[in-house]
Design an enzyme around this catalytic site. Sequence first.
Site, PDB file in Angstrom:
ATOM      1  N   PRO A 174       0.810  -1.222   0.000  1.00  0.00           N
ATOM      2  CA  PRO A 174       0.000   0.000   0.000  1.00  0.00           C
ATOM      3  C   PRO A 174       0.842   1.270   0.000  1.00  0.00           C
ATOM      4  O   PRO A 174       1.735   1.446   0.831  1.00  0.00           O
ATOM      5  CB  PRO A 174      -0.827  -0.126   1.283  1.00  0.00           C
ATOM      6  CG  PRO A 174      -0.988  -1.601   1.441  1.00  0.00           C
ATOM      7  CD  PRO A 174       0.340  -2.185   1.004  1.00  0.00           C
ATOM      8  N   CYS A 175       0.517   2.150  -0.953  1.00  0.00           N
ATOM      9  CA  CYS A 175       1.350   3.335  -1.156  1.00  0.00           C
ATOM     10  C   CYS A 175       0.776   4.592  -0.524  1.00  0.00           C
ATOM     11  O   CYS A 175       1.461   5.597  -0.433  1.00  0.00           O
ATOM     12  CB  CYS A 175       1.550   3.576  -2.653  1.00  0.00           C
ATOM     13  SG  CYS A 175       0.006   3.911  -3.534  1.00  0.00           S
TER      14      CYS A 175
END
Length: 412
Positions: free
Chosen positions: A126-127
Amino acid sequence: MKQVYKVGSLFAGVGGICLGFKQATFENNEYELAWANEIDEYACETYRTNFEHKLIQGDINKVLNPNLIDIEIEDLNKKICKETDDKTISRFKSEISMLEEQKHYYEHQREKILKYKIDVLNGGFPCQAFSIAGERKGFDDERGNLFWSIIHLIKDLDKIHGKPRILFLENVKNLKSHDNGNTYKVIKSELEKVGYIIKEEVLNTMDYSDLPQNRERIYIVGFLNEEDAHKFDLFDRIKNLKVKKSSNERMEDTKKVIDYSITSKDYEKYYYTRKKYPHYFITEEEYNQIPPEVRKEERVNLEEQINEMYQFYQVRRGMYVRKNMSDVCPTLTANMGTGGHNVPLIKVNDGIRKLTPEETFKLQGFPIGQGYELPKKYNGRSYSDAQLYKQAGNAVSVPIIKFLAKEILRIL
């Protein structure tokens, strides 16, 4: 002799990394997808529509450690001891029963994820925790902490089968500079501690594929064997492989992903009209009638300012219209389906519209209608456009993954 390398995929989303690896071949050698993991139920539906191998749905932390659920059960038992209301006690007991079922489910998923010896472990972790578009909390954000699940899985696999030979990770460009570079130092250090030689590079989709999208991402490749790491010299010569395109060539690429035959008759919901967005169609006369102290610095009129076909525009912060000067689409984002500003807009034969979900997936390199399909229904309801926009914005550019996966296959 044909060699097949097994791949496990964390944070799989709608399968962009998986698809890139699936498409990559080198001298009769290829990858086989052993399993993928994803928590979002809508993304899982899109994934299942397009892949047949095992999808492990759920929280990766609970997959790796089902005993985490015991903590939630213990907290509820403590609440029951203090509670006097019978209805509330009954609700807590029902929640405990559901958690016990959940634990059994996650124990089964753990068996699945540890069943195979895999050669490549990949993941676009997850960015949002590191993205310049978000609050950039890094490891203080729960999503940023999901990085540690990669380390835990490597250690768990090592006890049974040995570590994956290759590690392949993707994230936003900003990961490299987040917290003055300290975040990436921690990530690289932790990956090195579990035995990997790390190489990384920021690549822009428009520079290394035919996709007309400005999308800069960091790609991290880890090698368990020194010989593999030495052979992988792609990042050393990457700048020589840049794709240089003229405006006309970009225009032809755009025509391949944007459907200019669409009309407002059948696709009215994607069109921007004066009736729906009056503040985006202000005439000069109307602008001059607005008191100077309350009117915006620039007048927005989409019909006047979005005036070129095969180009991409945005209404920036709701204040002014900007054309992308690179002749490509601005970076697709997960919130582009929520309306508002910074949504990519195009001029078509009968007006101004935003991109359709299919077009956003095509801008990421998904072969819509040619082996990859978007779900039409979910739980008996029409599948949400907002979910598809979110999925496309969170996805990776498939041709870039294929390009890198092929090079990894070459050195293997």
